[in-house]
Enzyme design. Sequence first.
Site, PDB file in Angstrom:
ATOM      1  N   CYS A 221     -18.221  -8.650  17.348  1.00  0.00           N
ATOM      2  CA  CYS A 221     -17.876  -9.794  16.295  1.00  0.00           C
ATOM      3  C   CYS A 221     -16.298 -10.199  16.737  1.00  0.00           C
ATOM      4  O   CYS A 221     -16.275 -11.689  16.984  1.00  0.00           O
ATOM      5  CB  CYS A 221     -17.537  -9.418  14.987  1.00  0.00           C
ATOM      6  SG  CYS A 221     -19.169  -8.611  14.424  1.00  0.00           S
TER       7      CYS A 221
ATOM      8  N   HIS B 279     -13.128 -12.759  12.435  1.00  0.00           N
ATOM      9  CA  HIS B 279     -13.782 -11.323  12.263  1.00  0.00           C
ATOM     10  C   HIS B 279     -13.117 -11.053  10.918  1.00  0.00           C
ATOM     11  O   HIS B 279     -12.058 -11.206  10.453  1.00  0.00           O
ATOM     12  CB  HIS B 279     -13.048 -10.376  13.205  1.00  0.00           C
ATOM     13  CG  HIS B 279     -13.236  -8.903  13.272  1.00  0.00           C
ATOM     14  ND1 HIS B 279     -14.585  -8.686  13.130  1.00  0.00           N
ATOM     15  CD2 HIS B 279     -12.783  -7.918  13.197  1.00  0.00           C
ATOM     16  CE1 HIS B 279     -14.843  -7.229  13.135  1.00  0.00           C
ATOM     17  NE2 HIS B 279     -13.569  -6.904  13.137  1.00  0.00           N
TER      18      HIS B 279
END
Length: 469
Positions: free
Chosen positions: A65, A119
């Site tokens: 991510c 994130h």
Amino acid sequence: MFHAGLLSAQDDFFERKYNVLFIVADDMRPTLGCYGDERAITPYIDNLARRSIVFKNAYCQQAVCNPSRASVLTGLRPDENGVTDLVTHFRQKIPDVVTLPQAFKNAGYTSIGIGKVFHGSKRTLDSVSWSVPSLVQSFTKQDEYYLPENRKGNAKAASYEFVAEQDDDYPDGKIANAAITALQQFRESGESFFMAVGFNKPHLPFCAPRKYWNMYEGSDFSKMSHKFKPLGAPDIAFHQWQELRGYSDIPKDGAIPSQKEQELWRGYYACVSYVDTQIGRVLSELERLDMSENTIIVFWGDHGYHLGEQGLWCKSTNYELDTRIPLLISVPDITDKGSHTSAIVEALDIYPTLLELCGLKSHHRLSGKSLTPLLENPNCRWEGVAFSQFCRPYEAITKQHPTHMGYTVRIPGWRYVAWYDLNTGSVVNTELYNLKKGNIELHNLSGDKRYKKVEQKLHSLIDAYYSKR
């Protein structure tokens, strides 16, 4: 400047100030009907595809991510922005970089982020990118569950949960609600906007209302193919699925029981359908408010995912299933008829594409290239090359300080990976895969004299890429 064909297709392009709806799904590989997945029930994304260019071969720059999102949102590769793990904030390395939403904010747009865009941790958010504080943030696993027994403590609980009735009993339904409210406010105010909407699913734990689990009742997932590692692949290319094994109902080592595999596959697909419905709700509201004719829509997945194929679960490799992502771009009056392209493109290309479409200038050098020629003509000549990378040991994604980095290049028909010792700069392992007959690596051909020329060509690309880090 725009390409001549785009200008001739739309003479008033510069007279219209386009809004941007920027949608990202977490851990979503191309498990979608519009990508040919016959199991997937995804009518809303499939409908969006009918007025978009569907990029069949789009690739992220690192299959986890934080690095993937930081790369797209800064327009820089992981080695350029310094983000190759889950804990580094890009502003530690490049404090003055202008992110994609920040570029729109600086140009007079209202820039708003809802859900997981950067994130999903407090330390990796970026308040300077937005006109207003980010909305509907989830920072703990407990936020993902509905059942009280799964919300206890700080550890991961069950790997899946399908019990609630309403879509907004889980975070992604709340994210869709917030996006719909924001669209209504933009319609009333008349502000030009860049609105990023980040959905949490189908990331583990697989949690959604029961109706999405019921959609796949009777579905047979037993024929999920290629469950074995590629022949001749080096050990460094793999991991032990540590992300999945952290859940309470998953064995800490060894194989996953076949019944549990069936449940995980069903849970993943159910979460894809849950996200599809939330995206459909947002797009329906955009249409109802008569805003779709002036809004560019981008939908993408931050990286791909393994569901047991190649002896792997989750992401964190340099292979096709982890690096290949869904990417759809819809531009009013340009992509209305819908089409697809097999051109190899990178997630990095989204940033320069949106700037060009909206007539904005970059504040720094961008590493991607605009996809506007493909939006005009999906079959145009395109020199497609995609680079990705991943670190080892696996634990370096949270503890930092990797000892090795695998760099991979994807060209039509081939994938090559070179594993570098970061202390010496020497290559310790190489992988070469023929992907002309399918999008999965089966047999490492590195060192095979029959493919010496293609390997030399691809290694020279990787070596030049590595030398610039």
